[in-house]
Design an enzyme around this catalytic site. Structure first.
Site, mmCIF file in Angstrom:
data_model
loop_
_atom_site.group_PDB
_atom_site.id
_atom_site.type_symbol
_atom_site.label_atom_id
_atom_site.label_comp_id
_atom_site.label_asym_id
_atom_site.label_seq_id
_atom_site.Cartn_x
_atom_site.Cartn_y
_atom_site.Cartn_z
ATOM 1 N N TRP A 151 0.841 -1.210 0.000
ATOM 2 C CA TRP A 151 0.000 0.000 0.000
ATOM 3 C C TRP A 151 0.870 1.252 0.000
ATOM 4 O O TRP A 151 1.376 1.665 1.035
ATOM 5 C CB TRP A 151 -0.900 -0.002 1.245
ATOM 6 C CG TRP A 151 -1.861 -1.148 1.255
ATOM 7 C CD1 TRP A 151 -3.056 -1.191 0.600
ATOM 8 C CD2 TRP A 151 -1.735 -2.403 1.935
ATOM 9 N NE1 TRP A 151 -3.673 -2.400 0.826
ATOM 10 C CE2 TRP A 151 -2.887 -3.166 1.642
ATOM 11 C CE3 TRP A 151 -0.754 -2.977 2.753
ATOM 12 C CZ2 TRP A 151 -3.092 -4.451 2.137
ATOM 13 C CZ3 TRP A 151 -0.957 -4.257 3.247
ATOM 14 C CH2 TRP A 151 -2.114 -4.981 2.936
ATOM 15 N N HIS A 172 -7.064 1.565 2.158
ATOM 16 C CA HIS A 172 -8.112 0.556 1.945
ATOM 17 C C HIS A 172 -9.218 0.784 2.981
ATOM 18 O O HIS A 172 -9.078 1.631 3.872
ATOM 19 C CB HIS A 172 -7.545 -0.866 2.015
ATOM 20 C CG HIS A 172 -6.691 -1.158 3.221
ATOM 21 N ND1 HIS A 172 -6.079 -2.364 3.449
ATOM 22 C CD2 HIS A 172 -6.340 -0.372 4.289
ATOM 23 C CE1 HIS A 172 -5.398 -2.324 4.583
ATOM 24 N NE2 HIS A 172 -5.537 -1.124 5.104
ATOM 25 N N ARG A 198 -4.140 5.999 -2.888
ATOM 26 C CA ARG A 198 -2.779 5.440 -2.899
ATOM 27 C C ARG A 198 -1.841 6.339 -3.671
ATOM 28 O O ARG A 198 -2.247 6.972 -4.652
ATOM 29 C CB ARG A 198 -2.777 4.038 -3.515
ATOM 30 C CG ARG A 198 -3.514 3.074 -2.610
ATOM 31 C CD ARG A 198 -3.161 1.647 -2.778
ATOM 32 N NE ARG A 198 -4.153 0.851 -2.044
ATOM 33 C CZ ARG A 198 -4.473 -0.386 -2.320
ATOM 34 N NH1 ARG A 198 -3.874 -1.018 -3.306
ATOM 35 N NH2 ARG A 198 -5.374 -1.017 -1.605
ATOM 36 N N GLN A 212 -13.575 1.053 -2.464
ATOM 37 C CA GLN A 212 -13.636 -0.348 -2.046
ATOM 38 C C GLN A 212 -14.922 -0.558 -1.251
ATOM 39 O O GLN A 212 -15.489 0.404 -0.720
ATOM 40 C CB GLN A 212 -12.459 -0.692 -1.134
ATOM 41 C CG GLN A 212 -11.144 -0.906 -1.855
ATOM 42 C CD GLN A 212 -10.046 -1.443 -0.934
ATOM 43 O OE1 GLN A 212 -10.159 -1.404 0.288
ATOM 44 N NE2 GLN A 212 -8.978 -1.949 -1.528
ATOM 45 N N VAL A 255 -5.834 -11.638 7.686
ATOM 46 C CA VAL A 255 -6.699 -12.815 7.529
ATOM 47 C C VAL A 255 -5.836 -14.062 7.462
ATOM 48 O O VAL A 255 -4.679 -14.005 7.065
ATOM 49 C CB VAL A 255 -7.569 -12.732 6.250
ATOM 50 C CG1 VAL A 255 -8.745 -11.810 6.446
ATOM 51 C CG2 VAL A 255 -6.747 -12.336 5.039
ATOM 52 N N ALA A 308 -13.710 -11.773 6.174
ATOM 53 C CA ALA A 308 -13.627 -10.363 5.765
ATOM 54 C C ALA A 308 -13.294 -10.346 4.291
ATOM 55 O O ALA A 308 -12.700 -11.294 3.761
ATOM 56 C CB ALA A 308 -12.539 -9.645 6.553
HETATM 57 N N1 DAH Z 1 -7.560 -4.363 2.057
HETATM 58 C C1 DAH Z 1 -7.046 -5.217 1.003
HETATM 59 C C2 DAH Z 1 -6.443 -4.346 -0.089
HETATM 60 O O1 DAH Z 1 -6.741 -3.196 -0.165
HETATM 61 C C3 DAH Z 1 -8.120 -6.058 0.436
HETATM 62 C C4 DAH Z 1 -8.569 -7.109 1.384
HETATM 63 C C5 DAH Z 1 -7.982 -8.335 1.369
HETATM 64 C C6 DAH Z 1 -9.579 -6.845 2.298
HETATM 65 C C7 DAH Z 1 -8.379 -9.341 2.244
HETATM 66 C C8 DAH Z 1 -9.996 -7.826 3.180
HETATM 67 C C9 DAH Z 1 -9.383 -9.075 3.139
HETATM 68 O O2 DAH Z 1 -10.955 -7.614 4.078
HETATM 69 O O3 DAH Z 1 -9.811 -10.028 4.005
HETATM 70 O O4 DAH Z 1 -5.668 -4.831 -0.865
#
Ligand code: DAH
Length: 340
Positions: A151, A172, A198, A212, A255, A308
């Site tokens: 990120w 995110h 970003r 998102q 996760v 998630a």
């Molecule tokens: N936040 C991650 C991104 O921006 C995307 C993401 C991945 C969100 C896995 C989630 C997750 O909730 O479980 O790349």
């Protein structure tokens, strides 16, 4: 002088008169003080009484006739003039009014959120300006962790030296996971739509701002298969056709296990090139919530489980509406906006 000939000449020439200045010239010529007719009247005094009467009557009739021609023409020209300036032709086809409409991103955001709402998800919002803690540390991405490189971040200049947590534009929507859990007890299911930022070089598939939709479902026995069932339902609702969903193993520090979710259309999207039908397209990251996050939220040990996910909104819109450049969403190009 032949009065009959003057009458004929005047009658013929008035038909050529088209405007007020020509009409005035005509009046001076045939009815003015120096006109042949006026001169004729002047000369009447030289005639005998009988001659006066006879010729005078004839000349009078001609003068009345010419005057009436003049009046008629005058009305004619004036009404024509008003015709061109004030007249509204109600039979003319109208000019089509341009109608505005919702932005494609608003349309797709509404589609997706409605679809999750039908499955019992509540809609939650969070701040676009975040702390380093919620955006990274609380998600198992401490400073120096290699995953931070996923990120590229727009940091906000600290207001003063002793500011506790550094501020940033959220990269995110995931920071809302811990934020929400700190103040809510399971079971729950939520989605968090929102804008993310970003620090990136832009190209057809990268923008410095995008949307998102974060999802979080926590309960007693929530598994990845629950997630798959829900996602299948939602994507078919969005694309209005049968869609195949597959998981690929992936890594996100918050996760475990983590997956990437791909979709494939079972049939062609209306108007879309056949190529897309056979392609797997990545739409989100997801996984089973890491126990560390529950700990940070203060949940009782081992009681809860959940999934998630973080879904790319522009990505879905690009697939659904066949858009090949993400930068178009934030451009003011009307030709782009008119397609929807
Ligand atoms: N936040 C991650 C991104 O921006 C995307 C993401 C991945 C969100 C896995 C989630 C997750 O909730 O479980 O790349």
């Amino acid at each position: 002088m032949d009065l009959g000939q003057i009458e004929k000449e005047a009658e013929n020439s008035i038909s050529l008169v088209k405007n007020t200045s020509d009409l005035e010239k005509w009046r001076i010529k045939y009815l003015g003080r120096k006109s042949a007719l006026s001169l004729f009247f002047n000369s009447l005094s030289k005639l005998s009484l009988v001659g006066k009467k006879k010729q005078g009557q004839k000349a009078n009739t001609i003068r009345q006739f010419l005057s009436s021609l003049y009046k008629e023409k005058k009305i004619d020209i004036e009404s024509n003039a008003s015709f061109s300036s004030d007249f509204i032709d109600i039979t003319q086809p109208g000019e089509k009014m341009r109608q505005g409409h919702l932005h494609p991103l608003t349309l797709i955001l509404r589609d997706i959120t409605n679809s999750f709402q039908k499955m019992g998800f509540s809609i939650i919002e969070g701040p676009e300006i975040e702390t380093e803690y919620y955006n990274f540390d609380a998600l198992n991405i401490p400073a120096g962790h290699p995953a931070r490189e996923m990120w590229d971040t727009l940091w906000i200049k600290p207001e003063h030296k002793n500011q506790k947590s550094k501020m940033l534009l959220r990269t995110h929507t995931s920071p809302m996971q811990v934020r929400f859990m700190e103040t809510h007890q399971p079971p729950f299911r939520i989605i968090v739509p929102g804008k993310c930022f970003r620090y990136e070089a832009t190209d057809a598939s990268h923008e410095i701002q995008f949307h998102q939709i974060e999802g979080l479902m926590v309960g007693e026995n929530i598994s990845l298969s629950n997630f798959k069932a829900i996602i299948e339902e939602v994507v078919e609702d969005i694309f209005k056709q049968k869609v195949l969903v597959r998981f690929r193993p992936s890594y996100f520090p918050f996760v475990s296990p983590g997956v990437e979710v791909d979709i494939k259309m079972k049939s062609k999207i209306k108007g879309q090139k056949s190529k897309v039908k056979d392609e797997w397209l990545e739409i989100m990251g997801a996984g089973i919530v890491h126990p560390d996050l529950f700990k940070r939220a203060g949940y009782a040990n081992n009681r809860w489980q959940g999934f998630a996910f973080g879904l790319g909104v522009e990505r879905i819109a690009m697939i659904k509406y066949r858009i090949d450049d993400i930068r178009l969403f934030f451009s003011p190009d009307v030709r782009f906006l008119e397609q929807f």
